[in-house]
Design a protein around this motif. Sequence first.
Motif, PDB file in Angstrom:
ATOM      1  N   TYR A 128       0.874  -1.168   0.000  1.00 22.73           N
ATOM      2  CA  TYR A 128       0.000   0.000   0.000  1.00 22.73           C
ATOM      3  C   TYR A 128       0.901   1.204   0.000  1.00 22.73           C
ATOM      4  CZ  TYR A 128      -2.146  -3.769   2.485  1.00 22.73           C
ATOM      5  OH  TYR A 128      -2.550  -5.002   2.865  1.00 22.73           O
ATOM      6  N   GLN A 160      -3.859  10.476  -3.285  1.00 21.85           N
ATOM      7  CA  GLN A 160      -4.046  10.736  -1.855  1.00 21.85           C
ATOM      8  C   GLN A 160      -3.673  12.173  -1.507  1.00 21.85           C
ATOM      9  OE1 GLN A 160      -2.122   7.959   0.744  1.00 21.85           O
ATOM     10  NE2 GLN A 160      -2.913   6.202  -0.356  1.00 21.85           N
ATOM     11  N   VAL A 210      -6.472  14.777  -2.402  1.00 22.86           N
ATOM     12  CA  VAL A 210      -7.674  14.949  -1.584  1.00 22.86           C
ATOM     13  C   VAL A 210      -7.411  15.845  -0.382  1.00 22.86           C
ATOM     14  CG1 VAL A 210      -8.627  12.727  -2.234  1.00 22.86           C
ATOM     15  CG2 VAL A 210      -7.311  12.917  -0.123  1.00 22.86           C
ATOM     16  N   GLY A 234      -5.038  -5.725  -7.543  1.00 20.42           N
ATOM     17  CA  GLY A 234      -5.686  -4.471  -7.160  1.00 20.42           C
ATOM     18  C   GLY A 234      -6.876  -4.711  -6.251  1.00 20.42           C
ATOM     19  N   ARG A 283      -5.767  -5.829  -2.887  1.00 17.45           N
ATOM     20  CA  ARG A 283      -5.163  -4.720  -2.141  1.00 17.45           C
ATOM     21  C   ARG A 283      -6.240  -3.862  -1.499  1.00 17.45           C
ATOM     22  NH1 ARG A 283      -3.743  -0.182  -4.782  1.00 17.45           N
ATOM     23  NH2 ARG A 283      -3.402  -1.384  -6.670  1.00 17.45           N
ATOM     24  N   VAL A 295      -7.759  -5.807   1.409  1.00 22.14           N
ATOM     25  CA  VAL A 295      -6.871  -5.979   2.556  1.00 22.14           C
ATOM     26  C   VAL A 295      -6.619  -4.656   3.261  1.00 22.14           C
ATOM     27  CG1 VAL A 295      -4.585  -6.700   3.268  1.00 22.14           C
ATOM     28  CG2 VAL A 295      -5.813  -8.021   1.571  1.00 22.14           C
ATOM     29  N   ARG A 296      -6.512  -3.581   2.465  1.00 21.80           N
ATOM     30  CA  ARG A 296      -6.271  -2.296   3.129  1.00 21.80           C
ATOM     31  C   ARG A 296      -7.484  -1.908   3.966  1.00 21.80           C
ATOM     32  NH1 ARG A 296      -6.227   3.124   3.626  1.00 21.80           N
ATOM     33  NH2 ARG A 296      -4.196   4.092   3.871  1.00 21.80           N
ATOM     34  N   PRO A 355      -5.566  -0.971   8.059  1.00 16.68           N
ATOM     35  CA  PRO A 355      -4.379  -0.348   7.488  1.00 16.68           C
ATOM     36  C   PRO A 355      -3.298  -0.171   8.559  1.00 16.68           C
ATOM     37  CG  PRO A 355      -6.120   1.269   7.739  1.00 16.68           C
ATOM     38  CD  PRO A 355      -6.694  -0.046   8.144  1.00 16.68           C
ATOM     39  N   LEU A 370      -6.700   8.146   6.565  1.00 23.57           N
ATOM     40  CA  LEU A 370      -7.884   8.535   5.798  1.00 23.57           C
ATOM     41  C   LEU A 370      -7.556   8.932   4.362  1.00 23.57           C
ATOM     42  CD1 LEU A 370     -10.043  10.428   8.444  1.00 23.57           C
ATOM     43  CD2 LEU A 370     -10.500   8.225   7.386  1.00 23.57           C
ATOM     44  N   SER A 371      -6.326   9.412   4.114  1.00 25.08           N
ATOM     45  CA  SER A 371      -5.974   9.777   2.723  1.00 25.08           C
ATOM     46  C   SER A 371      -6.218   8.615   1.784  1.00 25.08           C
ATOM     47  CB  SER A 371      -4.511  10.163   2.585  1.00 25.08           C
ATOM     48  OG  SER A 371      -4.016  10.710   3.724  1.00 25.08           O
ATOM     49  N   GLY A 372      -5.856   7.425   2.253  1.00 21.12           N
ATOM     50  CA  GLY A 372      -5.967   6.235   1.416  1.00 21.12           C
ATOM     51  C   GLY A 372      -7.393   5.986   0.964  1.00 21.12           C
ATOM     52  N   ALA A 386      -9.943   8.114   1.086  1.00 20.56           N
ATOM     53  CA  ALA A 386     -10.470   9.262   0.348  1.00 20.56           C
ATOM     54  C   ALA A 386     -10.001   9.194  -1.107  1.00 20.56           C
ATOM     55  CB  ALA A 386     -10.040  10.559   1.002  1.00 20.56           C
ATOM     56  N   ALA A 387      -8.741   8.811  -1.299  1.00 18.66           N
ATOM     57  CA  ALA A 387      -8.187   8.765  -2.653  1.00 18.66           C
ATOM     58  C   ALA A 387      -8.805   7.637  -3.470  1.00 18.66           C
ATOM     59  CB  ALA A 387      -6.675   8.589  -2.591  1.00 18.66           C
ATOM     60  N   ARG A 388      -9.190   6.555  -2.809  1.00 17.13           N
ATOM     61  CA  ARG A 388      -9.728   5.416  -3.547  1.00 17.13           C
ATOM     62  C   ARG A 388     -11.188   5.606  -3.934  1.00 17.13           C
ATOM     63  NH1 ARG A 388      -7.632   1.794   0.016  1.00 17.13           N
ATOM     64  NH2 ARG A 388      -9.713   1.424   0.794  1.00 17.13           N
ATOM     65  N   VAL A 439     -13.288  13.336  -3.397  1.00 16.40           N
ATOM     66  CA  VAL A 439     -13.468  13.661  -1.984  1.00 16.40           C
ATOM     67  C   VAL A 439     -12.519  14.783  -1.590  1.00 16.40           C
ATOM     68  CG1 VAL A 439     -13.289  12.774   0.366  1.00 16.40           C
ATOM     69  CG2 VAL A 439     -14.114  11.280  -1.444  1.00 16.40           C
ATOM     70  N   ARG A 440     -13.017  15.740  -0.828  1.00 17.92           N
ATOM     71  CA  ARG A 440     -12.139  16.705  -0.160  1.00 17.92           C
ATOM     72  C   ARG A 440     -12.065  16.265   1.294  1.00 17.92           C
ATOM     73  NH1 ARG A 440     -11.027  22.035  -2.708  1.00 17.92           N
ATOM     74  NH2 ARG A 440     -10.189  22.488  -0.665  1.00 17.92           N
ATOM     75  N   LEU A 441     -10.861  16.194   1.795  1.00 19.01           N
ATOM     76  CA  LEU A 441     -10.661  15.643   3.142  1.00 19.01           C
ATOM     77  C   LEU A 441     -10.011  16.693   4.026  1.00 19.01           C
ATOM     78  CD1 LEU A 441     -10.439  13.137   5.079  1.00 19.01           C
ATOM     79  CD2 LEU A 441      -8.244  12.686   4.023  1.00 19.01           C
ATOM     80  N   ARG A 483     -17.382  15.421   0.863  1.00 15.28           N
ATOM     81  CA  ARG A 483     -16.471  16.133   1.738  1.00 15.28           C
ATOM     82  C   ARG A 483     -16.416  15.396   3.070  1.00 15.28           C
ATOM     83  NH1 ARG A 483     -14.051  21.066   2.240  1.00 15.28           N
ATOM     84  NH2 ARG A 483     -13.505  21.235   4.424  1.00 15.28           N
TER      85      ARG A 483
END
Lengths: 218, 427
Positions: free
Chosen positions: A85, A137, A140, B290, B293, B296-297, B301, B313-315, B317-319, B324-326, B363
Amino acid sequence: MRTVIAEDSVLLRAGLTKLLETTGFEVAAAVDDAAGLLAAVERHRPELVIADVRMPPTFTDEGIRAALVVRRQWPEVAIMVLSQYVEERYAADLLSTSTTGVGYLLKDRVADVDVFLESLRRVAAGGTALDPEVVAQLLVRRQNTPLDRLTGREREVLGLMAEGRSNAGIAEKLVVSESAVAKHINSIFAKLDLPASEGDHRRVLAVLRFLESASPSV
Amino acid sequence: MNAVLAPIGRFLLAPWRGRAWRDLWFVILSSALSLLPLGLIGLPWAFFAPSYLPSILACAFLPLLAAVLLGPQLTTLRRSAYDKIRGAQIPRAPHTARDAASAAAPFSPRMRARLRHPRTWRQACYHLIAGPAANLVGVIAGTMWVCGLICFGWLSAAIAFGPNWKWLSMATSLALWGALVCLVVVYLTPWLVMASVRWDLKFATDLLGPSRAERLARRVTDLTESRAAVVDAADAERRRIERDLHDGAQQRLVSLAMNLGLARATLKDLPEEARTALAEAHEEAKEALGELRNLVRGLHPVVLEDRGLDAALSGIAARSPVPVRLAVDVPRRVPPTVEAVAYFMVSEALANVAKHAQASAARVDVWLDGALLRLSVADDGIGGAEAARGSGLTGLAQRAASVDGRFEIVSPVGGPTTIMVELPCEL
């Protein structure tokens, strides 16, 4: 190219070694933990280090911490960090000392052998290779920074720059002309207040801004 | 037949059963213990005239004083007597921090604390009223029982030796009636003795054991602890599975994908069909990688434990397929359980947004408000989500409840939808 591999999975260590050796790299040592990595770098002085993030004993961020030690003690050694990851926080750590000769990719990327080897060569040559996931990441997390002034397209271009792509690579990815990419990049430099005189270094600075905006801790 | 005979047999044997005699013995001992504080009633009269007013007042006051001063000792004495003779365990009142503090205090603050404690008065109520009352019934019944037996024997002898027996001379018919009455008494009183012991034990359990409030408090503590243990165990289990998959299947898949990639890159002179098959296998291996992953994440995490909620949380939000704005403002680490609950709630909320909301943006805000961790997930979708419907939202509410948190959703038809969560950080 003299390389040291640190990876605790036997299977992957052997696989990486085989991959590199069949494609013209010289694997000076393949070790299974961070302490072994530091010893091997000390001994072999490689040009490139490939390190896993999760290694014994705590299986959290050993690889990142070892990479930072390598950066401090042997700044000339390029480092490619691989992980199951990717986390922007680890990327920020990794890039906190310098943004040249460093890469941070998902292990999945190893599967696309050509692209992976190209990333390795780029990092060894002093470039960067950030995984698109890390870039996503970081995107965001923008909060009231000069980056907010960028248009969506410019942000996309900056993200691809952070991944380590050349103008030609960015043009190919976005299916636009290279001159259009150059125009976007100049606009980015202007909006981020990066002076025109510093040439290629501005790319690095722009990427750094991008990373800084994401993590106040850097 | 047994169903009819058994009670009759029990009745016939009642006065001679071991249990009845043991209960009588218990009544005697318990009465002796009751006399310890109650006997003080008579103390003033040993020195003063019965009509002397202060001694009348003191007779009420002295047992009360003894019950307060010696309450714990009396209770301990009772408890061990019940345990040894009757095998009955009187539950103990919980030992609270307040008890520990007052036990360590010097005499007078200790007594002041004792006077203020409701337990003291519940115990006094047992030692001075409920216990002695039950014992009194037992003693009267026991006395009648024993006297009944003796009289029965005596009267029987009188019947046998005739009306002119030198130890008791009475008409045989009268003696016969007397013996019959004694027999009735002998059969009834053991039941009363046993009943009095049951009452005594019930009073002791109610008044010497933990009160209802204490029992409930204890139960709340126990349930809170066991719930935390369950949540932690689930967490540990997820961590273990994550670790297993990370060390096993994922590494193997990476290796497989790499080998397929290497084959694809180097074996250029294969027949077209083989090349296509190889390419397909390669792509599928990458896709599987993929998917695995992402799965599992989502389990646990490592970065959550290592760097905290903000980093983890970035992970997610990015997925998220919806942009998303975080914004996270959590300056200190909160307990790991709360971090995990917050992480999974954001993860599930964003999954819901992607699945149902038809939103173009979302958001996520996470911030610390004193001892509360607050999070809100807002989207600009079609709204109309209800906590009662949709298992996703029920799951969210349950997750929040697992750490005494609050979960609220505002989702008018037509949108937008906002989910608000409050998680207490001191568990």
